[in-house]
Design a protein around this motif. Sequence first.
Motif, PDB file in Angstrom:
ATOM      1  N   UNK A   1     -19.381 -14.916   9.361  1.00 46.21           N
ATOM      2  CA  UNK A   1     -18.642 -13.971   8.557  1.00 46.21           C
ATOM      3  C   UNK A   1     -17.275 -13.737   9.187  1.00 46.21           C
ATOM      4  N   UNK A   2     -16.251 -13.877   8.372  1.00 44.38           N
ATOM      5  CA  UNK A   2     -14.904 -13.781   8.922  1.00 44.38           C
ATOM      6  C   UNK A   2     -14.378 -12.355   8.874  1.00 44.38           C
ATOM      7  N   UNK A   3     -13.478 -12.076   9.817  1.00 52.02           N
ATOM      8  CA  UNK A   3     -12.845 -10.773   9.825  1.00 52.02           C
ATOM      9  C   UNK A   3     -11.537 -10.866   9.058  1.00 52.02           C
ATOM     10  N   UNK A   4     -11.277  -9.853   8.245  1.00 54.82           N
ATOM     11  CA  UNK A   4     -10.022  -9.805   7.511  1.00 54.82           C
ATOM     12  C   UNK A   4      -9.772  -8.385   7.055  1.00 54.82           C
ATOM     13  N   UNK A   5      -8.589  -8.143   6.578  1.00 57.60           N
ATOM     14  CA  UNK A   5      -8.242  -6.815   6.091  1.00 57.60           C
ATOM     15  C   UNK A   5      -8.844  -6.590   4.708  1.00 57.60           C
ATOM     16  N   UNK A   6      -8.938  -5.341   4.334  1.00 57.66           N
ATOM     17  CA  UNK A   6      -9.388  -4.956   3.005  1.00 57.66           C
ATOM     18  C   UNK A   6      -8.302  -5.266   1.987  1.00 57.66           C
ATOM     19  N   UNK A   7      -8.712  -5.545   0.773  1.00 56.73           N
ATOM     20  CA  UNK A   7      -7.763  -5.716  -0.317  1.00 56.73           C
ATOM     21  C   UNK A   7      -7.572  -4.344  -0.957  1.00 56.73           C
ATOM     22  N   UNK A   8      -6.360  -3.849  -0.937  1.00 60.28           N
ATOM     23  CA  UNK A   8      -6.045  -2.509  -1.444  1.00 60.28           C
ATOM     24  C   UNK A   8      -5.303  -2.657  -2.766  1.00 60.28           C
ATOM     25  N   UNK A   9      -5.681  -1.837  -3.738  1.00 58.30           N
ATOM     26  CA  UNK A   9      -4.968  -1.849  -5.016  1.00 58.30           C
ATOM     27  C   UNK A   9      -4.369  -0.473  -5.271  1.00 58.30           C
ATOM     28  N   UNK A  10      -3.075  -0.463  -5.579  1.00 58.83           N
ATOM     29  CA  UNK A  10      -2.364   0.776  -5.901  1.00 58.83           C
ATOM     30  C   UNK A  10      -2.219   0.843  -7.418  1.00 58.83           C
ATOM     31  N   UNK A  11      -2.795   1.875  -8.014  1.00 63.35           N
ATOM     32  CA  UNK A  11      -2.724   2.062  -9.463  1.00 63.35           C
ATOM     33  C   UNK A  11      -1.555   2.986  -9.768  1.00 63.35           C
ATOM     34  N   UNK A  12      -0.733   2.560 -10.712  1.00 64.04           N
ATOM     35  CA  UNK A  12       0.401   3.385 -11.130  1.00 64.04           C
ATOM     36  C   UNK A  12       0.726   3.069 -12.572  1.00 64.04           C
ATOM     37  N   UNK A  13       1.515   3.913 -13.190  1.00 67.01           N
ATOM     38  CA  UNK A  13       1.915   3.706 -14.575  1.00 67.01           C
ATOM     39  C   UNK A  13       3.012   2.650 -14.661  1.00 67.01           C
ATOM     40  N   UNK A  14       3.186   2.102 -15.851  1.00 61.47           N
ATOM     41  CA  UNK A  14       4.281   1.158 -16.089  1.00 61.47           C
ATOM     42  C   UNK A  14       5.601   1.808 -15.715  1.00 61.47           C
ATOM     43  N   UNK A  15       6.476   1.020 -15.180  1.00 62.84           N
ATOM     44  CA  UNK A  15       7.833   1.432 -14.801  1.00 62.84           C
ATOM     45  C   UNK A  15       7.844   2.445 -13.661  1.00 62.84           C
ATOM     46  N   UNK A  16       6.762   2.510 -12.908  1.00 61.19           N
ATOM     47  CA  UNK A  16       6.728   3.349 -11.710  1.00 61.19           C
ATOM     48  C   UNK A  16       6.456   2.490 -10.475  1.00 61.19           C
ATOM     49  N   UNK A  17       6.971   1.265 -10.521  1.00 62.59           N
ATOM     50  CA  UNK A  17       6.786   0.332  -9.414  1.00 62.59           C
ATOM     51  C   UNK A  17       7.428   0.819  -8.124  1.00 62.59           C
ATOM     52  N   UNK A  18       8.530   1.569  -8.237  1.00 59.22           N
ATOM     53  CA  UNK A  18       9.222   2.056  -7.031  1.00 59.22           C
ATOM     54  C   UNK A  18       8.304   2.957  -6.197  1.00 59.22           C
ATOM     55  N   UNK A  19       7.526   3.794  -6.865  1.00 61.13           N
ATOM     56  CA  UNK A  19       6.571   4.651  -6.138  1.00 61.13           C
ATOM     57  C   UNK A  19       5.522   3.792  -5.428  1.00 61.13           C
ATOM     58  N   UNK A  20       5.007   2.802  -6.151  1.00 66.68           N
ATOM     59  CA  UNK A  20       3.982   1.917  -5.563  1.00 66.68           C
ATOM     60  C   UNK A  20       4.575   1.118  -4.408  1.00 66.68           C
ATOM     61  N   UNK A  21       5.813   0.670  -4.541  1.00 66.10           N
ATOM     62  CA  UNK A  21       6.455  -0.091  -3.469  1.00 66.10           C
ATOM     63  C   UNK A  21       6.635   0.762  -2.219  1.00 66.10           C
ATOM     64  N   UNK A  22       6.961   2.028  -2.404  1.00 66.39           N
ATOM     65  CA  UNK A  22       7.100   2.937  -1.252  1.00 66.39           C
ATOM     66  C   UNK A  22       5.756   3.087  -0.539  1.00 66.39           C
ATOM     67  N   UNK A  23       4.690   3.312  -1.305  1.00 69.30           N
ATOM     68  CA  UNK A  23       3.358   3.417  -0.710  1.00 69.30           C
ATOM     69  C   UNK A  23       2.965   2.105  -0.037  1.00 69.30           C
ATOM     70  N   UNK A  24       3.239   0.998  -0.711  1.00 73.53           N
ATOM     71  CA  UNK A  24       2.901  -0.320  -0.158  1.00 73.53           C
ATOM     72  C   UNK A  24       3.578  -0.518   1.201  1.00 73.53           C
ATOM     73  N   UNK A  25       4.849  -0.148   1.291  1.00 68.47           N
ATOM     74  CA  UNK A  25       5.597  -0.300   2.547  1.00 68.47           C
ATOM     75  C   UNK A  25       4.937   0.513   3.668  1.00 68.47           C
ATOM     76  N   UNK A  26       4.612   1.764   3.375  1.00 65.02           N
ATOM     77  CA  UNK A  26       3.983   2.628   4.389  1.00 65.02           C
ATOM     78  C   UNK A  26       2.604   2.097   4.803  1.00 65.02           C
ATOM     79  N   UNK A  27       1.847   1.604   3.851  1.00 69.86           N
ATOM     80  CA  UNK A  27       0.508   1.078   4.143  1.00 69.86           C
ATOM     81  C   UNK A  27       0.607  -0.210   4.963  1.00 69.86           C
ATOM     82  N   UNK A  28       1.574  -1.057   4.636  1.00 70.49           N
ATOM     83  CA  UNK A  28       1.788  -2.292   5.420  1.00 70.49           C
ATOM     84  C   UNK A  28       2.171  -1.974   6.863  1.00 70.49           C
TER      85      UNK A  28
END
Length: 169
Positions: A1-28
């Motif tokens: 069994x291999x070790x790897x990170x979890x796959x995370x999904x950020x749910x947001x409304x259409x045209x709110x990608x900037x919010x998701x990108x900010x969260x994505x950056x912090x999580x990364x």
Amino acid sequence: MSERNWHIYIVHAKQEEKLAEKLEKDIREAGYEEIAHRGTVMVGEGYIAEASKALSTGGPVILCGTCKAMGSNWVELIVNAARDRTFDEPRIFCLQMEEDANVNRLNFGECIALYWQNPAKAIEDLIAALKKHYPLNTNIGKIHFMSYLFALALICCKISRHCFQLSLH
């Protein structure tokens, strides 16, 4: 069994990608690598397929709770799908991005991070919760197997209890 990170999904409304990108950056920056949201889905791929990756691995779903998102069928679909997982307790992390966003509409029952009041604290709390429930470089296969065994044990206990109750009658 291999070790790897979890796959995370950020749910947001259409045209709110900037919010998701900010969260994505912090999580990364916290060390998580496999993060997807509507803005990261490539041509020829589907939003549902990306969300399904997180759900199928038992990964967390993070909700950008805005007024627009809370009125979206898409958001409700993904959150409900996360709750419908069989063996894993669903972890849906909700960040209330706007004061007027009615995040309680989805009946979380979990603590909600109040991003609109204090974005830095909300991100800090989110990362702490991710690290607690989804530690980095965890053996995913082992966790799924243990979740399966736990679910099987619960089923056996229910059957045993039911049989014991029948024997009393």
